[in-house]
Design an enzyme around this catalytic site. Structure first.
Site, PDB file in Angstrom:
ATOM      1  N   CYS A 413     -22.210 -17.025  -5.047  1.00 36.34           N
ATOM      2  CA  CYS A 413     -21.771 -17.890  -6.188  1.00 36.34           C
ATOM      3  C   CYS A 413     -23.039 -18.789  -6.559  1.00 36.34           C
ATOM      4  CB  CYS A 413     -20.530 -18.753  -5.542  1.00 36.34           C
ATOM      5  SG  CYS A 413     -19.395 -19.632  -6.760  1.00 36.34           S
ATOM      6  N   HIS A 543     -17.302 -13.973  -4.131  1.00 40.38           N
ATOM      7  CA  HIS A 543     -17.424 -14.550  -2.564  1.00 40.38           C
ATOM      8  C   HIS A 543     -16.987 -13.362  -1.933  1.00 40.38           C
ATOM      9  CE1 HIS A 543     -17.723 -18.981  -3.075  1.00 40.38           C
ATOM     10  NE2 HIS A 543     -17.008 -18.600  -4.168  1.00 40.38           N
ATOM     11  N   GLU A 545     -17.335 -12.749   1.366  1.00 38.00           N
ATOM     12  CA  GLU A 545     -16.887 -13.173   2.651  1.00 38.00           C
ATOM     13  C   GLU A 545     -15.454 -13.124   2.688  1.00 38.00           C
ATOM     14  OE1 GLU A 545     -17.543 -17.347   0.420  1.00 38.00           O
ATOM     15  OE2 GLU A 545     -18.442 -15.105   0.395  1.00 38.00           O
TER      16      GLU A 545
END
Length: 576
Positions: A413, A543, A545
């Site tokens: 990001c 993102h 994650e």
């Protein structure tokens, strides 16, 4: 009279039939003494254990704050904002549920006081209550119960409605703000039936002068009992295993049998908690309480193998995390977990070095040399997402160092945007290149505010949730990008987003032609960038994650750890 009798019998049989169809089991977990005891890990581990017995599990988090969601909260206030597939901005505990249970939750699985009151007020304005005086009981309490039943039936895995719904009540028993939720749950146990409702309590057992103290647990349970709620299972958080005499004392004063007092003591890694609960027969206790037909043995299989293997790792890999919220590690919880998942896949122990981005900016500053030593000595670097100007220069300087020194780098990001700004400044020689988030008057706005985003309203207005990224370009020699190969060669991938700014389409071709390749795109939006001549220099606007799992690490994070441990090329060859 005969007709009335027949009607009553028909109604009774209909109710029995409905109950047999709608036999969702609810397990509620509350906590006492202090917050942060690990209710989220406990409930997630319980869910994993029930899954290993063949059940399908869903989960709900109740947050008693007045915010509608966590989207506008500072990371220092409440930790990270976990983004769900549908774009919901939620409490970080939903991330724990998704990672442990490998499920996909929705924004409805995070209940807040703000959401409940908003729904009730909207109904009142529409006239749904038909002139009634709208009160906390029954209208708010009923809305909570209705929401729980509705969210519990949302399919979270392969379109199947779950067998068991786990519900975590945030905060501690006795908090003023959570009182109405506990009252709703008191009513809820009668709505669904005691055979479908199981209440658990997580408490702290501190050690003072070498003695395990039970008074905090006793007082916590007493508070629950005074609210009309009786816990059936008590989880005791402690440093060391609960002693038999401690269990007996808690059993005596808290109205549960000794076998229902479970020791949740510290273990070497959090993934061992399901096995810890299994060893104390939690699945059998749940089976008995909820009238389930579970076998004596659970099958944790690959999960247990993964948890046990961590203890055998000998190699250590050091990753420097460059952030602006390093004062509270929960601000980057999903990033940390994704790094750990990737480290496990690389059979390595993760050594995470925290670097405050601002410390990298002022040469001669008190922490300047220490911060740069951490970056230089790390095996790899990650620059995660964030908002605001503070620390952005430090992130671009890190991107420059890693690009020039061939150090593995992953930008997520804002970390991806830092790559673009740095490359524009130092390779394309646009010295004032910047994001309009930080400089609206720059002559080279290589990162800009997304045109469709509302500039006035903060909550829920970003580009949020699951979006598709297409790998539209290859390297100049025709080879697939490193990241595409890490995704198994897929032409399209779906990842979650949370941003207001994006790479300016007007500058894409010039930057791409200069060597920083935008290989993954969503129409005119740049999603993935790579530097082909680098061991691993990757950025992504999304993102990754949020979709990392212990048994299935996120590809971008796996690539970083593989590059940091020298195993990337071998892994890619195997992929081919």
């Amino acid at each position: 009279r005969s007709f009335q009798t027949l009607h009553s019998i028909t109604t009774l049989y209909s109710a029995i039939e409905l109950n047999s169809i709608n036999n969702m089991k609810y397990i509620v977990v509350t906590g006492g003494v202090v917050s942060g005891l690990g209710k989220g890990v406990t409930i997630s581990s319980m869910g994993r254990l029930l899954q290993s017995c063949g059940l399908t599990v869903t989960s709900i988090k109740i947050d008693p704050y007045l915010n509608v969601d966590a989207g506008t909260m500072s990371p220092f206030e409440h930790g990270e904002v976990f983004v769900l597939e549908d774009g919901g901005e939620s409490d970080l505990d939903l991330g724990n549920y998704e990672r442990f249970l490998n499920i996909q939750l929705t924004s409805d699985h995070n209940i807040t006081t703000g959401k409940i009151y908003r729904e009730v007020i909207l109904k009142e304005r529409r006239g749904d209550y038909l002139g009634k005086t709208v009160q906390v009981v029954p209208h708010i309490s009923n809305e909570i119960q209705d929401w729980i039943e509705r969210a519990a039936k949302i399919p979270v895995n392969n379109g199947k409605v779950a067998d068991v719904c786990l519900i975590e009540v945030g905060g501690t028993v006795g908090d003023i703000e959570s009182a109405i939720f506990l009252e709703a749950l008191r009513q809820f146990q009668f709505r669904v039936g005691h055979e479908n409702f199981l209440l658990c309590f997580v408490s702290l057992v501190p050690v003072i002068s070498g003695e395990q103290k039970t008074k905090p647990t006793q007082h916590g349970v007493k508070s629950l009992l005074s609210l009309g709620l009786t816990p059936s299972i008590i989880f005791c958080r402690c440093n060391h295993p609960l002693l038999p005499e401690t269990k007996a004392k808690i059993s005596q004063f808290c109205q549960v049998s000794t076998s229902h007092v479970l020791s949740v003591h510290d273990v070497t890694n959090v993934y061992q908690v399901p096995s810890l609960l299994e060893s104390q027969k939690l699945h059998q206790l749940v089976s008995l309480s909820l009238q389930l037909s579970l076998g004596e043995n659970a099958n944790l299989g690959p999960w247990k193998q993964m948890a046990d293997s961590i203890e055998k790792f000998e190699r250590t890999v050091t990753i420097a995390l460059i952030g602006k919220y390093t004062g509270l590690q929960d601000s980057y919880l999903s990033v940390i977990k994704a790094l750990k998942h990737a480290a496990i896949a690389c059979s390595s122990i993760l050594n995470l070095e925290w670097v405050e981005a601002t410390h990298l900016e002022s040469e001669g500053g008190e922490d300047y040399d220490t911060a740069w030593d951490k970056v230089k000595n790390a095996d790899g670097v990650i620059v995660p997402g964030g908002f605001g100007n503070r620390g952005f220069l430090g992130k671009t300087l890190t991107a420059k160092y890693c690009r020039e020194e061939k150090k593995p780098y992953l930008g997520v990001c804002l970390g991806f945007q830092a790559m673009v700004v740095e490359y524009s400044r130092n390779v394309l020689q646009w010295s004032d290149a910047n994001s309009t988030e930080f400089d609206e008057n720059t002559t080279h706005p290589v990162v800009m505010f997304m045109p469709e985003i509302d500039k006035e309203t903060m909550g829920g207005t970003m580009r949020l949730g699951l979006r598709t990224t297409s790998f539209t370009h290859t390297h100049e020699d025709g080879t697939l990008s490193v990241l595409q190969r890490l995704y198994g060669g897929s032409e399209k991938v779906q990842e979650r987003h949370r941003h207001r700014y994006e790479v300016n389409p007007a500058y894409v071709n010039k930057i791409h032609d200069a060597g920083l390749l935008f290989l993954g795109r969503d129409d005119n939006r740049m999603e993935v960038a790579e530097l082909p001549s680098h061991p691993y220099y990757v950025g992504c606007q999304y993102h990754p994650e949020f979709q990392s799992r212990p048994l299935k690490p996120s590809p971008p994070f796996l690539g970083l750890l593989l590059a940091a441990t020298g195993g990337l090329e071998e892994h890619l060859q195997k992929q081919t």
